[in-house]
Scaffold this active site. Sequence first.
Site, PDB file in Angstrom:
ATOM      1  N   TYR A   6       1.388  -1.036   0.125  1.00 13.67           N
ATOM      2  CA  TYR A   6      -0.209   0.016   0.254  1.00 13.67           C
ATOM      3  C   TYR A   6       0.592   1.792  -0.017  1.00 13.67           C
ATOM      4  CZ  TYR A   6      -3.893  -3.031   0.840  1.00 13.67           C
ATOM      5  OH  TYR A   6      -4.711  -3.559   0.878  1.00 13.67           O
TER       6      TYR A   6
ATOM      7  N   HIS B  84      -1.655   0.722  -3.209  1.00 18.17           N
ATOM      8  CA  HIS B  84      -1.564   0.556  -4.443  1.00 18.17           C
ATOM      9  C   HIS B  84      -2.593   1.331  -5.668  1.00 18.17           C
ATOM     10  CE1 HIS B  84      -3.309  -3.127  -2.567  1.00 18.17           C
ATOM     11  NE2 HIS B  84      -4.727  -2.413  -3.186  1.00 18.17           N
TER      12      HIS B  84
ATOM     13  N   GLU C 267      -5.823   3.107  -3.558  1.00 17.74           N
ATOM     14  CA  GLU C 267      -6.234   3.007  -1.949  1.00 17.74           C
ATOM     15  C   GLU C 267      -5.629   2.809  -0.882  1.00 17.74           C
ATOM     16  OE1 GLU C 267      -6.537  -1.735  -1.794  1.00 17.74           O
ATOM     17  OE2 GLU C 267      -7.590  -1.492  -3.372  1.00 17.74           O
TER      18      GLU C 267
ATOM     19  N   ARG D 184     -10.481   1.245   3.478  1.00 14.38           N
ATOM     20  CA  ARG D 184     -10.171   1.173   2.714  1.00 14.38           C
ATOM     21  C   ARG D 184     -10.239   3.163   2.719  1.00 14.38           C
ATOM     22  NH1 ARG D 184      -8.841  -2.638   3.826  1.00 14.38           N
ATOM     23  NH2 ARG D 184      -7.501  -4.300   1.624  1.00 14.38           N
TER      24      ARG D 184
ATOM     25  N   PHE E 156     -15.605  -4.954  -2.484  1.00 12.39           N
ATOM     26  CA  PHE E 156     -15.905  -3.581  -1.724  1.00 12.39           C
ATOM     27  C   PHE E 156     -17.133  -3.216  -1.862  1.00 12.39           C
ATOM     28  CE2 PHE E 156     -11.232  -3.172  -2.383  1.00 12.39           C
ATOM     29  CZ  PHE E 156     -10.444  -3.319  -0.978  1.00 12.39           C
TER      30      PHE E 156
END
Length: 166
Positions: free
Chosen positions: A101, A103, A122, A139, A162
Amino acid sequence: MQSFASKITSLLLVWATLVLIASPAQAYPTLDENGRPYMQRSFNEWSMLDKRGKRASACNCKVTVGGKLQGSSYIAPVVQKAMDRGIELGKKKQSAGANDYPHPYNNHEGLKFPSCKTGLMEFPLLNKGGASRAPEADRVVYDSKGNFCGCMTHTGVPGNAFQICK
């Protein structure tokens, strides 16, 4: 002997005290980025913040799963801190955690972030505030210009998908 009016006043004070003690706001205080109860900041403190991009707003990632409310809510400074950490790492061409992260968010679910179209990134949100090195369910999403797009969560979604937080 107490008058009727003073008895009513005493009862109202006792009732008001009990309501304050038992209120959900007192039972589950909102925490700041350091895990302490959140204190409202003055307008002057907020106006001193940098003007880069669209600032983050609070995110409610709580969803009902199997009849139970699950997930977390985040105040704006906590979301902003995570976003800032992701932007900072990106500028340095660095990453954190096993999933590298920040990414790109490829949006396989087709989620709509109206203020952001392309270059979505995110970065994890941590339940106790701040930026996480180990991903949890939530996120923050921002674009390549550093504009806040929204928040999303895995909570209540099958697989690795998500859904947008409120």
